[in-house]
Scaffold this active site. Structure first.
Site, PDB file in Angstrom:
ATOM      1  N   CYS A 176      30.780 -25.129  87.173  1.00  0.00           N
ATOM      2  CA  CYS A 176      29.879 -26.148  87.725  1.00  0.00           C
ATOM      3  C   CYS A 176      29.347 -27.133  87.009  1.00  0.00           C
ATOM      4  O   CYS A 176      29.570 -28.329  87.287  1.00  0.00           O
ATOM      5  CB  CYS A 176      29.039 -25.290  88.788  1.00  0.00           C
ATOM      6  N   ARG A 210      32.588 -13.331  82.589  1.00  0.00           N
ATOM      7  CA  ARG A 210      31.387 -12.640  83.265  1.00  0.00           C
ATOM      8  C   ARG A 210      31.379 -11.248  82.568  1.00  0.00           C
ATOM      9  O   ARG A 210      32.436 -10.242  82.538  1.00  0.00           O
ATOM     10  CB  ARG A 210      31.340 -12.483  84.725  1.00  0.00           C
ATOM     11  N   GLN A 244      39.771 -19.511  87.583  1.00  0.00           N
ATOM     12  CA  GLN A 244      39.769 -20.056  89.065  1.00  0.00           C
ATOM     13  C   GLN A 244      40.513 -21.489  89.027  1.00  0.00           C
ATOM     14  O   GLN A 244      40.654 -22.147  88.174  1.00  0.00           O
ATOM     15  CB  GLN A 244      38.392 -20.491  89.398  1.00  0.00           C
ATOM     16  N   ASP A 281      39.311 -24.150  90.402  1.00  0.00           N
ATOM     17  CA  ASP A 281      38.137 -24.359  90.656  1.00  0.00           C
ATOM     18  C   ASP A 281      38.045 -26.089  90.892  1.00  0.00           C
ATOM     19  O   ASP A 281      38.907 -27.007  90.116  1.00  0.00           O
ATOM     20  CB  ASP A 281      37.203 -24.547  89.539  1.00  0.00           C
ATOM     21  N   HIS A 293      35.197 -29.578  91.837  1.00  0.00           N
ATOM     22  CA  HIS A 293      34.038 -29.928  92.111  1.00  0.00           C
ATOM     23  C   HIS A 293      34.146 -31.420  92.804  1.00  0.00           C
ATOM     24  O   HIS A 293      34.628 -32.194  92.016  1.00  0.00           O
ATOM     25  CB  HIS A 293      32.847 -29.840  91.041  1.00  0.00           C
ATOM     26  N   LYS A 325      27.983 -22.654 103.362  1.00  0.00           N
ATOM     27  CA  LYS A 325      29.467 -22.685 102.915  1.00  0.00           C
ATOM     28  C   LYS A 325      30.526 -22.049 103.783  1.00  0.00           C
ATOM     29  O   LYS A 325      29.874 -21.501 104.919  1.00  0.00           O
ATOM     30  CB  LYS A 325      29.324 -21.615 101.528  1.00  0.00           C
ATOM     31  N   HIS A 378      31.572 -27.319  96.009  1.00  0.00           N
ATOM     32  CA  HIS A 378      32.246 -26.543  95.077  1.00  0.00           C
ATOM     33  C   HIS A 378      33.265 -25.861  95.910  1.00  0.00           C
ATOM     34  O   HIS A 378      33.065 -25.346  96.858  1.00  0.00           O
ATOM     35  CB  HIS A 378      31.390 -25.402  94.578  1.00  0.00           C
TER      36      HIS A 378
END
Ligand SMILES: [Zn+2]
Ligand SMILES: [Zn+2]
Length: 615
Positions: free
Chosen positions: A312, A341, A359, A361, A363, A442, A489
């Site tokens: 992010c 993680r 991911q 991912d 933004h 979300k 996100h």
């Protein structure tokens, strides 16, 4: 539960198996029967009946708790010896007798002191501990100690708030399944109890269906199939991080390629940001205080750096590298960043609970007036991507929690726009009031796999404060004034590792043609057919197909069996006749024999099938 999770940290992505029950620590949690429906109430009632049977067979057994869980129930016991399969059968028989006797469940309230001595006399220290916790909590809050609520059926009395079915005769067909160790209150410093799991259903047909599903899920376990199909492996030198073998990596790249194609079509721009980042960044984003325990931190030249657990905040550096105008938005930055993680090694499990993952991912920075259109388009992207693997996503809209950052007016507006987008998209969705993160309403994405198991996949979050405020993002509006963008996100597959784990089980390893790592196996009957087999492979590869030639000295039937075990969609057997006519008759992994085609026509047909991403 999700409310303290920082941006980009998905909620716990759902249990790995049917029995991963949440840890119950507080007295209230311990007393929660888990009964949110009539079926749950029956399951919890079956737990009472099981406890009765266990006390019969093991006099002096100490009782923990016995809630309903997804698909069944459990009860925790302290017993003088390990429970055996024979014990389970004996417990089932006793339970059957109690059900046949149709004892009513009777509630009784006892004054606190009487309730406590009742369980002291029955030598049930875990029950006494729950009561003492409740009393201490009430005292601290300046409230009177609550009455002790008990339920009795037959001679068995348990500490419980209910609800239950009216009588034991209402308990449907059941089966005890397994025994596992479980620490009292999930605390490894407390005694390890024996947790007996069972399942109970409204009808024999439902029970049979469930037992089939459970057996099938074991056969499909991606950890087993991953080895059989040569997709990936795990090694002690890097716990929780997959070693991708060529075939697994091909599935990975094929999924990624499809997503990249969709993203290009939708006007995304791909970025790549560093993995090793100074902790200052995570302090600024607000992640560090909440998330430090889950990060791998290391010292570099006297400063603390971390391996990024999410992408992010780094995309904001690219956003701020230029002055942004209202005309520049939406800006869609996608990134396949490698994330780490620090999950505890004891919790790691196959591809579904890992330390390292990637991911799909993105933004997306939008003006508030663009939010609804963008969310609607995103819902379409999600539906499209899941249709490639034959899955229909369901959505849950999670709204503003009580503790939320940012302007309440902006929240209200954003929620209205998200709802509008959900309604316009014609998507099926439910509302989860107050379940948003503290900085964003979300949309959670769910699927049901081929076995009917529900999985929570990725999320779409409309971030009003975390990135825009913490990193002071602005764009210049049409009046020349600086304004805050909204940062969306979003991930669609979510973690590619987890997504592949789920797909392996969904397809039982038999991936559709477009996703299969090897799409066709060419099987020469004799050595003299090997050169033309290589030639056919060249024709197929020329059309972008992934093929392998079985050049081993195995007999033809063995080669076919091996290809079938590898779940390769097509087998092309080449003998004298085929070589002479430059034809091949495909045989599918399901055993269907298709008519012979010439090599070029076959290559065209399979390439078209693969490109269509048919199932
Ligand atoms: Zn109960
Ligand atoms: Zn994010």
């Amino acid at each position: 539960m999700s409310q303290d999770r920082p941006a980009g940290v998905p909620d716990d992505a759902g249990p790995d198996d049917e029995f991963e029950a949440p840890v119950r620590g507080s007295a209230e949690e311990l007393l929660d029967a888990g009964a949110h429906s009539d079926l749950d109430a029956m399951r919890h009632s079956a737990a009472h009946v099981m406890a009765e049977a266990v006390l019969d067979l093991f006099p002096g057994a100490r009782l923990g708790i016995g809630p309903a869980i997804q698909d069944g129930f459990y009860y925790d016991f302290e017993l003088p010896r390990p429970v055996t399969p024979d014990d389970l059968a004996a417990i089932e028989t006793r339970m059957g007798a109690s059900v046949a006797a149709d004892h009513p469940f009777i509630r009784r309230e006892l004054p606190p002191a009487e309730g406590r001595s009742f369980f002291v006399e029955r030598r049930q220290p875990y029950k006494v501990e729950i009561l003492d916790d409740l009393a201490a909590k009430s005292k601290a809050a300046g409230e009177p100690t609550p009455v002790t609520s008990t339920y009795q059926h037959g001679d068995f009395i348990d500490l419980c708030k209910g609800p239950h079915v009216a009588s034991t005769g209402r308990i449907g067909p059941f089966k005890l399944l397994s025994v596992a160790g479980a620490y009292w209150r999930g605390d490894e410093h407390r005694p390890m109890l024996q947790r007996i799991y069972g399942t109970v259903w409204g009808s024999q047909a439902d029970l049979d269906q469930y037992l089939w599903r459970r057996a099938e899920a074991k056969k499909r376990d991606h950890r087993r199939l991953g080895v059989q199909l040569d997709l990936f492996s795990f090694h002690d030198v890097s716990p929780g991080s997959a070693f991708w073998h060529p075939r697994g990596q091909m599935i990975w790249r094929t999924l990624e390629g499809s997503m990249r194609e969709l993203q290009l079509r939708r006007g995304y721009q791909e970025i790549s940001t560093p993995i090793l980042v100074n902790e200052k960044l995570w302090l600024q984003s607000g992640h560090l205080p909440l998330y430090a325990d889950n990060m791998f931190l290391l010292q570099v030249e006297g400063q603390t750096f971390g391996l990024k657990p999410m992408n992010c905040p780094e995309s904001t550096f690219i956003y701020r590298s230029r002055l942004r105008s209202y005309r520049d938005l939406p800006l869609r930055y996608n990134e396949y960043g490698r994330l780490h993680r620090n999950e505890r090694s004891g919790t790691l499990s196959g591809l579904t609970r890992v330390r390292q993952f990637i991911q799909d991912d993105a933004h997306i920075y939008v003006r508030p007036d663009q939010l609804a259109d963008e969310i609607e388009a995103l819902l379409g992207e999600v539906r499209e991507a899941y249709s490639w693997v034959g899955l229909t996503p369901r959505f849950a809209f999670a709204t503003k929690p009580d503790k939320a950052l940012g302007d309440p007016m902006l929240w209200e507006k954003a929620e209205g726009l998200i709802k509008e987008a959900l309604d316009r998209s014609g998507s099926q969705y439910v509302v989860k009031p107050k379940d948003g993160t503290f900085y964003a309403p979300k949309i959670d994405i769910y699927i049901d796999d081929a076995l009917g198991r529900e999985w929570q996949m990725a999320t779409i979050q409309a971030d009003l404060t975390m990135l825009p405020e913490q990193f002071d993002l602005t764009y210049i509006d049409e009046h020349g004034q600086p304004q805050r963008p909204i940062a969306i996100h979003r991930a669609i597959y979510g973690s590619l590792e987890r997504f592949i784990g789920i797909l392996v089980e969904h397809f039982a390893g038999a991936f559709p043609l477009w996703l299969a790592p090897v799409q066709a196996a060419i099987i020469p009957i004799a050595d003299r057919h090997l050169p033309p087999a290589e030639e056919l492979a060249g024709v197929l590869r020329g059309r972008g197909l992934r093929v392998e030639v079985d050049a081993s000295d195995n007999r033809m039937q063995n080669k076919i069996r091996l290809a079938q075990e590898q779940k390769i969609p097509y087998m092309l057997v080449l003998g004298d006749r085929e070589v002479e006519g430059r034809t091949a008759a495909p045989r599918t992994r399901a055993g269907e024999q298709q008519p012979a085609e010439d090599w070029t026509a076959l290559a065209d047909r399979l390439a078209a099938e693969s490109a269509a991403r048919g199932l």
